[in-house]
Design an enzyme around this catalytic site. Sequence first.
Site, PDB file in Angstrom:
ATOM      1  N   ALA A   1       0.668  -1.299  -0.025  1.00 41.12           N
ATOM      2  CA  ALA A   1       0.148  -0.189   0.104  1.00 41.12           C
ATOM      3  C   ALA A   1       0.924   1.349  -0.071  1.00 41.12           C
ATOM      4  O   ALA A   1       0.429   2.257  -0.373  1.00 41.12           O
ATOM      5  CB  ALA A   1      -1.139  -0.149   1.296  1.00 41.12           C
ATOM      6  N   ALA A   2       2.045   1.217   0.414  1.00 39.85           N
ATOM      7  CA  ALA A   2       2.774   2.471   0.614  1.00 39.85           C
ATOM      8  C   ALA A   2       3.303   3.039  -0.367  1.00 39.85           C
ATOM      9  O   ALA A   2       3.798   2.174  -1.370  1.00 39.85           O
ATOM     10  CB  ALA A   2       3.659   2.224   1.866  1.00 39.85           C
ATOM     11  N   PRO A   3       3.256   4.585  -0.667  1.00 34.92           N
ATOM     12  CA  PRO A   3       3.100   5.448   0.294  1.00 34.92           C
ATOM     13  C   PRO A   3       1.448   5.976   0.581  1.00 34.92           C
ATOM     14  O   PRO A   3       1.066   6.898   1.033  1.00 34.92           O
ATOM     15  CB  PRO A   3       3.571   6.839  -0.274  1.00 34.92           C
ATOM     16  CG  PRO A   3       4.044   6.682  -1.726  1.00 34.92           C
ATOM     17  CD  PRO A   3       3.970   5.023  -1.856  1.00 34.92           C
ATOM     18  N   GLY A   4       0.558   5.070  -0.521  1.00 32.47           N
ATOM     19  CA  GLY A   4      -0.773   5.098  -0.179  1.00 32.47           C
ATOM     20  C   GLY A   4      -1.661   5.754  -1.219  1.00 32.47           C
ATOM     21  O   GLY A   4      -2.991   5.899  -0.980  1.00 32.47           O
ATOM     22  N   GLY A   5      -0.979   6.140  -2.309  1.00 31.08           N
ATOM     23  CA  GLY A   5      -2.047   6.808  -3.173  1.00 31.08           C
ATOM     24  C   GLY A   5      -3.388   5.861  -3.575  1.00 31.08           C
ATOM     25  O   GLY A   5      -4.454   6.562  -3.786  1.00 31.08           O
ATOM     26  N   LYS A   6      -3.032   4.743  -3.844  1.00 31.61           N
ATOM     27  CA  LYS A   6      -4.284   3.689  -4.300  1.00 31.61           C
ATOM     28  C   LYS A   6      -5.204   3.696  -3.097  1.00 31.61           C
ATOM     29  O   LYS A   6      -6.443   3.426  -3.249  1.00 31.61           O
ATOM     30  CB  LYS A   6      -3.732   2.621  -4.961  1.00 31.61           C
ATOM     31  CG  LYS A   6      -2.942   2.956  -6.028  1.00 31.61           C
ATOM     32  CD  LYS A   6      -2.353   1.730  -6.793  1.00 31.61           C
ATOM     33  CE  LYS A   6      -1.509   2.204  -7.744  1.00 31.61           C
ATOM     34  NZ  LYS A   6      -0.105   2.898  -7.454  1.00 31.61           N
TER      35      LYS A   6
ATOM     36  N   CYS B   1       4.562  -1.033 -11.873  1.00 34.65           N
ATOM     37  CA  CYS B   1       5.002   0.457 -12.358  1.00 34.65           C
ATOM     38  C   CYS B   1       6.265  -0.133 -13.497  1.00 34.65           C
ATOM     39  O   CYS B   1       7.315   0.553 -13.147  1.00 34.65           O
ATOM     40  CB  CYS B   1       5.260   1.691 -11.687  1.00 34.65           C
ATOM     41  SG  CYS B   1       6.181   1.114 -10.231  1.00 34.65           S
TER      42      CYS B   1
HETATM   43  C1  LIG Z   1       4.996  -0.186  -5.731  1.00 33.22           C
HETATM   44  S1  LIG Z   1       5.072   0.215  -4.165  1.00 33.22           S
HETATM   45  C2  LIG Z   1       3.244   0.451  -3.635  1.00 33.22           C
HETATM   46  C3  LIG Z   1       2.828   1.738  -3.946  1.00 33.22           C
HETATM   47  C4  LIG Z   1       1.465   1.768  -3.324  1.00 33.22           C
HETATM   48  N1  LIG Z   1       0.337   1.181  -3.843  1.00 33.22           N
HETATM   49  C5  LIG Z   1       0.792   3.406  -3.827  1.00 33.22           C
HETATM   50  O1  LIG Z   1       0.185   3.582  -4.776  1.00 33.22           O
HETATM   51  O2  LIG Z   1       1.173   4.345  -3.332  1.00 33.22           O
HETATM   52  C6  LIG Z   1       5.348  -1.475  -3.596  1.00 33.22           C
HETATM   53  C7  LIG Z   1       5.241  -1.450  -2.003  1.00 33.22           C
HETATM   54  O3  LIG Z   1       5.382  -2.991  -1.724  1.00 33.22           O
HETATM   55  C8  LIG Z   1       5.881  -2.949  -0.349  1.00 33.22           C
HETATM   56  N2  LIG Z   1       6.233  -4.620  -0.077  1.00 33.22           N
HETATM   57  C9  LIG Z   1       7.193  -5.212  -0.748  1.00 33.22           C
HETATM   58  N3  LIG Z   1       7.237  -6.600  -0.589  1.00 33.22           N
HETATM   59  C10 LIG Z   1       6.213  -6.762   0.214  1.00 33.22           C
HETATM   60  C11 LIG Z   1       5.412  -7.782   0.940  1.00 33.22           C
HETATM   61  N4  LIG Z   1       6.029  -8.931   0.903  1.00 33.22           N
HETATM   62  N5  LIG Z   1       4.318  -7.680   1.729  1.00 33.22           N
HETATM   63  C12 LIG Z   1       3.789  -6.315   1.539  1.00 33.22           C
HETATM   64  N6  LIG Z   1       4.439  -5.346   0.826  1.00 33.22           N
HETATM   65  C13 LIG Z   1       5.510  -5.210   0.383  1.00 33.22           C
HETATM   66  C14 LIG Z   1       6.907  -2.055  -0.463  1.00 33.22           C
HETATM   67  O4  LIG Z   1       7.543  -1.752   0.999  1.00 33.22           O
HETATM   68  C15 LIG Z   1       6.450  -0.804  -1.081  1.00 33.22           C
HETATM   69  O5  LIG Z   1       5.898  -0.081  -0.375  1.00 33.22           O
END
Ligand SMILES: C[S@@+](CC[C@H](N)C(=O)[O-])C[C@H]1O[C@@H](n2cnc3c(N)ncnc32)[C@H](O)[C@@H]1O
Length: 423
Positions: A238-243, A353
């Site tokens: 989820a992070a940083p959370g836009g979705k 992405c």
């Molecule tokens: C592409 S970013 C997500 C961007 C987010 N969905 C947004 O729209 O702001 C991928 C995220 O996956 C998290 N991540 C990586 N491996 C993970 C796991 N096994 N379980 C949960 N989160 C994970 C990372 O910390 C990172 O924040």
Amino acid sequence: MDKTRKGEPGDQARLGALRLLAAIEDGATMDEAVALTEELSPSARARARRLALEVMRRTDRADAVLAPFLQRRPRPDVQRLLRLATVEMLALHEAPHGAVNAAVTICRGMGGKGQAASGMVNAVLRKVSAAQEAWDKLPAQMMPAWLRRPVVHAWGRDVTRAIETAHEAGAALDLTPKGPDVPGEVLPTGSHRLPLGTQVSALPGYDTGDWWVQDAAAALAVRVLDPQPGERIADLCAAPGGKTLQLAAAGAEVTALDISESRLARVAENLQRCGLSAHLVAGDALAWRPDAPLDAVLLDAPCSATGTIRRHPELPLIRDGSAVPALAELQAKLIDHALSLLKPGGRLVFATCSLLPDEGEDQLTAALARHPGLLVEPATAPGVDPAWLTPQGALRLRPDLWPERGGMDGFFIARLRKRLAES
Ligand SMILES: C[S@@+](CC[C@H](N)C(=O)[O-])C[C@H]1O[C@@H](n2cnc3c(N)ncnc32)[C@H](O)[C@@H]1O
């Protein structure tokens, strides 16, 4: 006022940009590197970042224009200085005398060997200032071979050149609206677009949470999922959370997970600023299960982020593609786990992405082979051009799309539905 004297704002920003470029050459990301410029004023820091980004987007072009005027390869700090002044003059069209004087002053301040190079810097940059025609004829900077090869293989040379042109142009500022009166040009998919270089903090509606910053392509993953009020939905990465914000704004009952506690804190801040709520869980998505099966899952999986080079031109410099196989393996595991969390008939949106088919089209093909009951539904939403759909029905977004509007990030988005009953 002469802004090029040492200590003046223009000089501070240039010195900051040179420090950022050096840190990135040593392997830092831009976010890590900006920590080195914290003592600068906010405006100098912003300009330093902008200058460093503009140089990274055009390093090859700058080197090609500089090459005929250099007798030998300069030492790295002088080379960065020459590239910066070249980009300032020929790409950003800043006054040559200001850029050359600033570069010479900075060079003199580098101590013994830098001082000795200042005459050469002066002479070379004066010649470069007259090389606009040569600059304009040069093609946009190429992607590194590990990335270019699969991109050419997937879409051909012309599309690859167009993607590289979009990388050089950089990215506009896109906002996802929540409230009314959100600034910017309204795009067909509903995002609002403001020009490149717009200061986020200067825009109305930030404190009141009327919008959040999110690329128009990134915003499409949730629009494809089409969340409904009251649906139970997990945002697994989820992070940083836009979705997460989009899901919560649609009225869904959202659980937002992320493996990084510090990044999850940003989701909490963003939710609070926008007056929205979600249940936050810090942990590995692969180890998490809800109390009851879910209506939908959004899997915005960790990936190479090669779709975001317009805003992160440092990525081709600090990555070599060696992490991609492990990321693709993790993506496949996350898809399998996400499907196991859905109720029969539930839907999964898988997004990355990435420009790499390994993290998009090939993942979808492999998931369909592993799960014979799985259905692909067209990944569409209002404003989506049907030409962006792949033969399988997924959405393939690339930086060269919408060229007249300023492009978009590269994204792969697939919408999958779990069968109502196993047949
Ligand atoms: C592409 S970013 C997500 C961007 C987010 N969905 C947004 O729209 O702001 C991928 C995220 O996956 C998290 N991540 C990586 N491996 C993970 C796991 N096994 N379980 C949960 N989160 C994970 C990372 O910390 C990172 O924040």
